[in-house]
Design a protein around this motif. Sequence first.
Motif, mmCIF file in Angstrom:
data_model
loop_
_atom_site.group_PDB
_atom_site.id
_atom_site.type_symbol
_atom_site.label_atom_id
_atom_site.label_comp_id
_atom_site.label_asym_id
_atom_site.label_seq_id
_atom_site.Cartn_x
_atom_site.Cartn_y
_atom_site.Cartn_z
ATOM 1 N N ILE A 1 3.503 0.723 2.865
ATOM 2 C CA ILE A 1 3.142 -0.329 3.808
ATOM 3 C C ILE A 1 3.154 -1.672 3.091
ATOM 4 O O ILE A 1 2.398 -1.893 2.151
ATOM 5 N N VAL B 1 0.747 5.248 0.505
ATOM 6 C CA VAL B 1 -0.088 6.334 1.003
ATOM 7 C C VAL B 1 0.477 7.658 0.498
ATOM 8 O O VAL B 1 1.662 7.942 0.696
ATOM 9 N N LYS C 1 2.552 9.508 -11.845
ATOM 10 C CA LYS C 1 3.910 8.966 -11.980
ATOM 11 C C LYS C 1 4.084 7.684 -11.177
ATOM 12 O O LYS C 1 4.738 6.736 -11.607
ATOM 13 N N ARG D 1 -5.815 11.936 2.261
ATOM 14 C CA ARG D 1 -4.866 10.932 1.798
ATOM 15 C C ARG D 1 -5.383 10.255 0.536
ATOM 16 O O ARG D 1 -6.590 10.075 0.365
ATOM 17 N N LYS E 1 4.630 3.885 -12.698
ATOM 18 C CA LYS E 1 5.737 3.032 -12.259
ATOM 19 C C LYS E 1 5.220 1.637 -11.880
ATOM 20 O O LYS E 1 5.811 0.618 -12.237
ATOM 21 N N ILE F 1 -2.160 -5.563 -5.028
ATOM 22 C CA ILE F 1 -2.411 -6.875 -4.446
ATOM 23 C C ILE F 1 -1.547 -7.917 -5.158
ATOM 24 O O ILE F 1 -1.300 -7.814 -6.349
ATOM 25 N N ASP G 1 1.774 -10.618 -5.614
ATOM 26 C CA ASP G 1 3.198 -10.818 -5.413
ATOM 27 C C ASP G 1 3.965 -9.562 -5.823
ATOM 28 O O ASP G 1 4.083 -9.256 -7.005
ATOM 29 N N ILE H 1 2.343 -5.519 2.917
ATOM 30 C CA ILE H 1 1.328 -6.377 3.523
ATOM 31 C C ILE H 1 1.846 -7.795 3.667
ATOM 32 O O ILE H 1 1.693 -8.422 4.704
ATOM 33 N N ILE I 1 0.844 -1.182 0.000
ATOM 34 C CA ILE I 1 0.000 0.000 0.000
ATOM 35 C C ILE I 1 0.883 1.236 0.000
ATOM 36 O O ILE I 1 1.857 1.320 0.752
ATOM 37 N N HIS J 1 -5.275 -0.464 -7.154
ATOM 38 C CA HIS J 1 -6.568 -0.013 -6.649
ATOM 39 C C HIS J 1 -6.385 1.375 -6.047
ATOM 40 O O HIS J 1 -5.517 1.546 -5.189
ATOM 41 N N ILE J 2 -7.193 2.324 -6.457
ATOM 42 C CA ILE J 2 -7.011 3.694 -5.952
ATOM 43 C C ILE J 2 -8.186 4.110 -5.077
ATOM 44 O O ILE J 2 -9.343 3.950 -5.464
ATOM 45 N N SER J 3 -7.893 4.616 -3.885
ATOM 46 C CA SER J 3 -8.936 5.181 -3.028
ATOM 47 C C SER J 3 -8.541 6.621 -2.707
ATOM 48 O O SER J 3 -7.485 6.863 -2.146
ATOM 49 N N ARG J 4 -9.403 7.567 -3.046
ATOM 50 C CA ARG J 4 -9.065 8.970 -2.818
ATOM 51 C C ARG J 4 -9.860 9.516 -1.638
ATOM 52 O O ARG J 4 -11.085 9.465 -1.617
ATOM 53 N N GLY J 5 -9.166 10.044 -0.667
ATOM 54 C CA GLY J 5 -9.824 10.727 0.437
ATOM 55 C C GLY J 5 -9.397 12.179 0.405
ATOM 56 O O GLY J 5 -8.573 12.584 -0.430
ATOM 57 N N ILE K 1 -4.788 6.613 -1.450
ATOM 58 C CA ILE K 1 -4.216 5.310 -1.148
ATOM 59 C C ILE K 1 -4.177 4.450 -2.398
ATOM 60 O O ILE K 1 -5.182 4.259 -3.078
#
Lengths: 350, 350, 350, 350
Positions: free
Chosen positions: C63, C4, C16, C36, C20, C42, C44, C65, C2, C29-33, C38
């Motif tokens: 991070i 951040v 960018k 932040r 990469k 997922i 290997d 996992i 992950i 997977h993109i989560s926009r807050g 993220i």
Amino acid sequence: MIIVMNGKTDNTDVEKVIQKLHEMGHEVHISRGERRIILGVIGDVENLASVPFYAFNGVEEIIRILKPYKLASREFKDFDTIIKVNDVIIGGKEVVIMAGPCVVENEKQIFETAHQVKALGAKVLRGGAFKPRTSPYTFQGLGEEGLKLLARAGKEANLAVVTEVMSVNQIDLVAEYTDIFQVGARNMQNFVLLKELGKIKKPILLKRGMSATLEELLLSAEYILSQGNYEVILCERGIRTFENYTRNTLDLSAIPALKRLSHLPIVVDPSHATGRWRLVSPMAKAAIAVGADGLLIEVHPEPKSSLSDGAQTLRFDTFSQLMEEIKPIIQAIGRECSIPSESELERIKK
Amino acid sequence: MIIVMNGKTDNTDVEKVIQKLHEMGHEVHISRGERRIILGVIGDVENLASVPFYAFNGVEEIIRILKPYKLASREFKDFDTIIKVNDVIIGGKEVVIMAGPCVVENEKQIFETAHQVKALGAKVLRGGAFKPRTSPYTFQGLGEEGLKLLARAGKEANLAVVTEVMSVNQIDLVAEYTDIFQVGARNMQNFVLLKELGKIKKPILLKRGMSATLEELLLSAEYILSQGNYEVILCERGIRTFENYTRNTLDLSAIPALKRLSHLPIVVDPSHATGRWRLVSPMAKAAIAVGADGLLIEVHPEPKSSLSDGAQTLRFDTFSQLMEEIKPIIQAIGRECSIPSESELERIKK
Amino acid sequence: MIIVMNGKTDNTDVEKVIQKLHEMGHEVHISRGERRIILGVIGDVENLASVPFYAFNGVEEIIRILKPYKLASREFKDFDTIIKVNDVIIGGKEVVIMAGPCVVENEKQIFETAHQVKALGAKVLRGGAFKPRTSPYTFQGLGEEGLKLLARAGKEANLAVVTEVMSVNQIDLVAEYTDIFQVGARNMQNFVLLKELGKIKKPILLKRGMSATLEELLLSAEYILSQGNYEVILCERGIRTFENYTRNTLDLSAIPALKRLSHLPIVVDPSHATGRWRLVSPMAKAAIAVGADGLLIEVHPEPKSSLSDGAQTLRFDTFSQLMEEIKPIIQAIGRECSIPSESELERIKK
Amino acid sequence: MIIVMNGKTDNTDVEKVIQKLHEMGHEVHISRGERRIILGVIGDVENLASVPFYAFNGVEEIIRILKPYKLASREFKDFDTIIKVNDVIIGGKEVVIMAGPCVVENEKQIFETAHQVKALGAKVLRGGAFKPRTSPYTFQGLGEEGLKLLARAGKEANLAVVTEVMSVNQIDLVAEYTDIFQVGARNMQNFVLLKELGKIKKPILLKRGMSATLEELLLSAEYILSQGNYEVILCERGIRTFENYTRNTLDLSAIPALKRLSHLPIVVDPSHATGRWRLVSPMAKAAIAVGADGLLIEVHPEPKSSLSDGAQTLRFDTFSQLMEEIKPIIQAIGRECSIPSESELERIKK
């Protein structure tokens, strides 16, 4: 917040976690991999802080993304906090020197020190009246008598004063005499005390606990800020490590790190950190070079007869030398100080 | 006490140290080597504790020979302290289990827990009413309401109760409801609190600070003992280290070490130390094998909805399993417990 | 993995990073807050290990996992590894005792010790021929002469032997004499040595470094495993902390933690961890209660004249007492041992 | 050396210790107190280092007075060691900057870096060919190919070069190409390697281990010195603590402390210590202010595509800024450097 679950977790167990998040009012992003399932929650997850997700089947790791403190963070306030105490400005361009004995012992000691450190460029007089001592059998301070002497010496020498408060029931008394309250390292997580100090109208100098992370220090500051007192000065004073040549290990990287994480001013105490007077001056220079807004230095007319922490205490001559040595560093980084000129320093020494 | 001086120190400087020692009433043994001069002072050197010998020229090291605590030491009292709370005996042959939720949340939670842990063999009910929390934004306990519930649940289930006191101004209130006062790790060096607890007549369970040495723990106990309260129970709950798989590192060698240094009973809290419920039972077994006089275990009817520390909390079934697992260890080392027979445990589970 | 990013990051900077990740063959997977952004990857992500995402604008935290080790993990192999050395089985039902002097000193010492520890129930003879010593001026072992004595003593007493190898150029020599290679704590990250030991066909007892995390220990094991040698025995021997009453702090929570993370057997060395012989027996009992597969105990016919680590070494009588004390614990947890009966032990003592 | 015995020890037991000391050729000073008996041995007690006095009845503490290292100590040599490598002087008035990538990756990368850091005032080029990596699955360096590139780049840019050696069997190869050998933190107690490096005729840059005390660092230096190689450069690179905002905690008090204890030059590596490039420049300034003789800085043309440690690596522009920022500090403390003038720096940037 991110919740990592084992890839082999039963769907019903995954659903239980998702349901809990929905119940708490959050939208969930789900990414499924072969070995891990990742649930992402974006936004304000404060209400999840107390939910024990580790107790749910399949949960392997909980990762907080947002910092748990707010008011203390740079994100909340992106310009530096500047604190004015009488005519002293902490967190501004000047590197503020706070100096004085570990403990106020008697009138002669504190008045002599006050005048001397003032002449050498200090702006704040420090001195303990209530002392947290590891052993019950060592001198614990003069109490109110010490506060009175400190306040009078500060007034006479035109110095602001800072002194430690150890307990909620000392706050009113200490408030009568001090300009700045100090919270010692051992009380950094005395949350009852922090909350009460959040309700008063004087600056708080908050020392980092011996084994406190930067995040914990900022959370302790948050206790004060969240009660309405925004005048918190952070203080790095050394952390406990395996190394025992020095009393503690002064963590100078904390200064630029805290400057990035927070808007609060930061001072450094090289005396308690090292526990050895010969190391105080070199570490004071380093602290200034790295960006500290001020220093806390132990000075005593006669360390040999000091009643506390004599091993790390400077005499007037060694303190004068420290001031001489830090001055060019302060200038080199483009900051200011009130240290007199070399010739003036020479005159004072005589 | 031994004072080590550099072998090249001027005689006059050596004489100054010797003179100081004479002034303080001590005889001095002198051994001169080429590289070091050693001054030995035998006997009671308490009055030297505050003399800053490091501030004398030539002094390189000060070595204390006698331990700085007295009343807490085995030398002062060579038989074990046994503490009676109602009909519970702590420090005797029985390994005493103290169990309950991190925080008292409501009547149902604490009464259910009380009855269940009692049935499984616990003798003391734990539960927080005032909680020291790192962040000001997390649940801080129910206060007096929590104390009332705890006391009632304890009485109904015939369990003694232990709860934390965070500040001097909470002592009277907490005293109305608790049998044992707990001082948390963050308050281990809250000396004002320790002194006041030294004046009351109830046992104190003193948790080791996260970065406290054994000597510091015993000096904190000494604060309480020196005020006249001799009923102190020490508690190992993990120290802060670089390892972060566990929340803290449970220092089990502290148990036999403290047993040698002190006569006070010692209990172990594997829940807070590990921060992971799966490690609680293995560490509980180890704690008993190494000689702990008791355990402090977090138990909650439903950890998933617990308001604090759910990650390390046992459910009734996992707590029952822990009790089953520790029982043979308790027997193997020749101690006693009140854990019911296997068949009785089976019956309770149903 | 992950990544951040700060919520205020420019879209081009976010792109960018995404680009990469795509380049490296990963779906994102993109989560926009608000505060932040993220990015979740997922699967290997081994090929991302060396990409310095922190160097990209806006990246605040990376991070991982998945665990960075594979062959050593329970996920790779979910049943316990069992290692056979001659007729000794490590990692099975029996708690295996490895005992002997810190250093092989002479024939009489090692033969006497071998026979004695064998009679008392040990299965492996330990003894150093090459000793890593902090100071260049202390005894460093007998070298090959020590290896020969150890091997002969082991053979005569019918014990497998374990001895330390300090360097790649000692491997061939040591291999001639030992059954198990020991890698000392100071060499846990001597990666050149680990790789070479991965190519031989004898078990490796790998001691945890004084400041190594569990993850680092398992990565060091992975160095050996990844070269084809699957017979690694992990060893907890104390970590360095601020506490100095004991030499190191024995981290017993490492045992159940490693048992969850890995399938490799784990033994405990309470002698080096505590540095005090009086603490060896209590910590041995705790180690067994917590689930260790074996113990490493220092035993010497006459610790007073031992050339190394005498302070933590047991005599035959104190070792006999230890064996007597651990036996009921081994039985209580349902494991086995080769410790003789009480009456037999009595006979041996005479 | 001082041996502290319990005051209640049997006379015969006290005599045994005294006799042992006599046997070893020492005179003993005896001081008897009620609670403790103190035996003092003055002078050269090297031959007592291996005697396990703790194994004698009644012995409670052993206190060494003399430092266990000699050749590395200020007492042995009271003027500073100055090391010349080609025309670079380490330990003199100039603060020497050593810069370059973590790992040599290819010709373009190392040649570009060499020219750039040379232009900005560096005197030594760093770059790894053999890299100790925690995981076996990350890039481990180019080996001899890397050494060749490094040496050629150094020669072309007229820079001395420093590179790590991980094992005895690499020494000859590395010696062909490097001017200075680096021993990494993980190998600080690889005593076999240290001894061999003591036999060669090139300077050794010895990094402090992550959990090594100052005394242990100096004892490791002593291993090299005692074999005849007197050119050891100490390097502080951060110690492992509980704080995890930074990768390690840079212990800057080690610099003035080591300067008092030893005559060897000391450099600081703020890149590895902090693990965050934004903290490198502030900590570099602090390191110089506190008295470091040089700095080790990671620089890479494009950290984003660096194969190792990109998170802490400076680009040419940020390195140029660091040089600009440290220059006034170097001047403020009265030392020298080869950093070009501001206008020259401006010209290079374009």
